[in-house]
Scaffold this motif. Sequence first.
Motif, short mmCIF file in Angstrom:
data_model
loop_
_atom_site.label_atom_id
_atom_site.label_comp_id
_atom_site.label_asym_id
_atom_site.label_seq_id
_atom_site.Cartn_x
_atom_site.Cartn_y
_atom_site.Cartn_z
N PRO A 16 0.82 -1.22 0.00
CA PRO A 16 0.00 0.00 0.00
C PRO A 16 0.85 1.26 0.00
O PRO A 16 2.08 1.21 0.08
N SER A 17 0.19 2.41 -0.07
CA SER A 17 0.90 3.69 -0.09
C SER A 17 1.48 4.05 1.27
O SER A 17 2.43 4.83 1.36
N LEU A 32 9.08 3.41 -0.28
CA LEU A 32 7.97 2.51 -0.64
C LEU A 32 7.77 2.42 -2.15
O LEU A 32 7.33 1.39 -2.65
N VAL A 33 8.10 3.47 -2.86
CA VAL A 33 7.99 3.41 -4.32
C VAL A 33 8.97 2.37 -4.87
O VAL A 33 8.62 1.53 -5.70
N ALA A 34 10.19 2.39 -4.34
CA ALA A 34 11.19 1.40 -4.76
C ALA A 34 10.79 0.00 -4.31
O ALA A 34 11.00 -0.98 -5.04
N ALA A 35 10.20 -0.10 -3.13
CA ALA A 35 9.77 -1.41 -2.62
C ALA A 35 8.69 -2.01 -3.52
O ALA A 35 8.70 -3.21 -3.81
N ARG A 36 7.75 -1.16 -3.96
CA ARG A 36 6.71 -1.65 -4.86
C ARG A 36 7.30 -2.10 -6.20
O ARG A 36 6.86 -3.09 -6.79
N LYS A 37 8.31 -1.37 -6.68
CA LYS A 37 8.98 -1.77 -7.92
C LYS A 37 9.68 -3.11 -7.74
O LYS A 37 9.62 -4.00 -8.62
N GLU A 38 10.34 -3.31 -6.59
CA GLU A 38 11.01 -4.58 -6.32
C GLU A 38 10.00 -5.72 -6.22
O GLU A 38 10.27 -6.83 -6.68
N GLN A 39 8.84 -5.44 -5.63
CA GLN A 39 7.80 -6.47 -5.56
C GLN A 39 7.29 -6.83 -6.95
O GLN A 39 7.09 -8.01 -7.27
N GLU A 40 7.11 -5.83 -7.80
CA GLU A 40 6.68 -6.09 -9.17
C GLU A 40 7.71 -6.93 -9.92
O GLU A 40 7.35 -7.84 -10.69
N LEU A 56 -3.70 -9.77 -4.15
CA LEU A 56 -4.70 -9.18 -3.27
C LEU A 56 -4.45 -7.67 -3.24
O LEU A 56 -3.30 -7.22 -3.18
N ALA A 57 -5.54 -6.91 -3.28
CA ALA A 57 -5.40 -5.46 -3.26
C ALA A 57 -4.79 -5.01 -1.93
O ALA A 57 -4.98 -5.66 -0.90
N PRO A 58 -4.05 -3.91 -1.93
CA PRO A 58 -3.48 -3.41 -0.67
C PRO A 58 -4.58 -2.99 0.29
O PRO A 58 -5.59 -2.43 -0.12
N ASP A 59 -4.38 -3.27 1.56
CA ASP A 59 -5.34 -2.88 2.60
C ASP A 59 -4.87 -1.55 3.17
O ASP A 59 -4.01 -1.51 4.05
N GLU A 60 -5.45 -0.48 2.68
CA GLU A 60 -5.01 0.85 3.10
C GLU A 60 -5.46 1.19 4.52
O GLU A 60 -4.98 2.13 5.13
N ASN A 61 -6.41 0.41 5.06
CA ASN A 61 -6.90 0.69 6.41
C ASN A 61 -5.98 0.11 7.48
O ASN A 61 -5.66 0.77 8.46
N VAL A 62 -5.56 -1.14 7.30
CA VAL A 62 -4.71 -1.80 8.29
C VAL A 62 -3.25 -1.50 8.00
O VAL A 62 -2.57 -0.83 8.75
N ALA A 63 -2.78 -2.01 6.88
CA ALA A 63 -1.42 -1.73 6.39
C ALA A 63 -0.33 -2.01 7.41
O ALA A 63 0.67 -1.32 7.45
N GLU A 64 -0.52 -3.04 8.26
CA GLU A 64 0.58 -3.51 9.09
C GLU A 64 1.51 -4.34 8.21
O GLU A 64 1.08 -4.93 7.22
#
Length: 279
Positions: A16-17, A32-40, A56-64
């Motif tokens: 998530p963001s 986090l931008v780089a982390a998302r790129k690494e995950q992709e 699974l879509a990111p859970d922006e509410n919990v995001a633990e």
Amino acid sequence: MLQKMRYTHAIVVRIPSKIKFDDKKLAKSIDLVAARKEQEDLNETLREAGVDIIELAPDENVAETFSLFPDDWSIVINGTALLTRPKKQSACRFQEIKGILKDLTWQILETPEQEHGKPVILEGSDVLFTGKEIFVGIRKNGTNLEGALVVGRIFADLPVIPIQINTKHPLKYYVSVAADGVLTTTNEKESVSIRTKMEREAAHRYKVLTLEKEEAVNCISVNNHLIFRTDVGELKFGLLERPTELWGITATELSKIGYPISKFCLLVKKIKSAKSVMS
């Protein structure tokens, strides 16, 4: 009989963001931008190895952070999926995982709250399936003996071996499957202790690739491909023989969110029926 590490699907959770970290200093250091790129890049590498990615879509509410680790939420072996019981169970998206696994496995079981009258803690990163047997790490603030007993009861057709760990890290931090019959580890003190226990208790024998860098130990073996970190400067993976192909990824930022990196994907071999389990 050795079961080759074959998989058809991987369940992942998009980053998530925003993520809630217990360590505020660590939170500030992560891109986090780089982390998302690494995950992709990890997901794309899995696709190239013949694996279908289910996101699974990111859970922006919990995001633990723990809400991003599907490999900790379930253990899937030979068509049986065992939903785990982590300490941070509230961060696990069990209903979504169950809905997906219903189409990929022939039975889904849930870890009970208690085993022999004692509370159960079970996390997937402590469970290492080699294709021959299952090792279960037991550690403080992680999987306990009761969790290992549940694994032994559910997967009763396989040897299940508890391994005591004296640190906070899960078993897959110290030992990983690099290829069929080949394990990775290092000569660090705790790794040597774990390896000694595994060799003493194991029902089978393995070749061992002893690495220089502890951060490189955790890797992902899937369909004759070994996905490993190139950003830690480990050179010994080149000793692995064909048919294993080496596929490198960068996980500098991803590993700050959680380690080992295998936490980020739950690998599954689709089973149509109980008869096709060993096919």
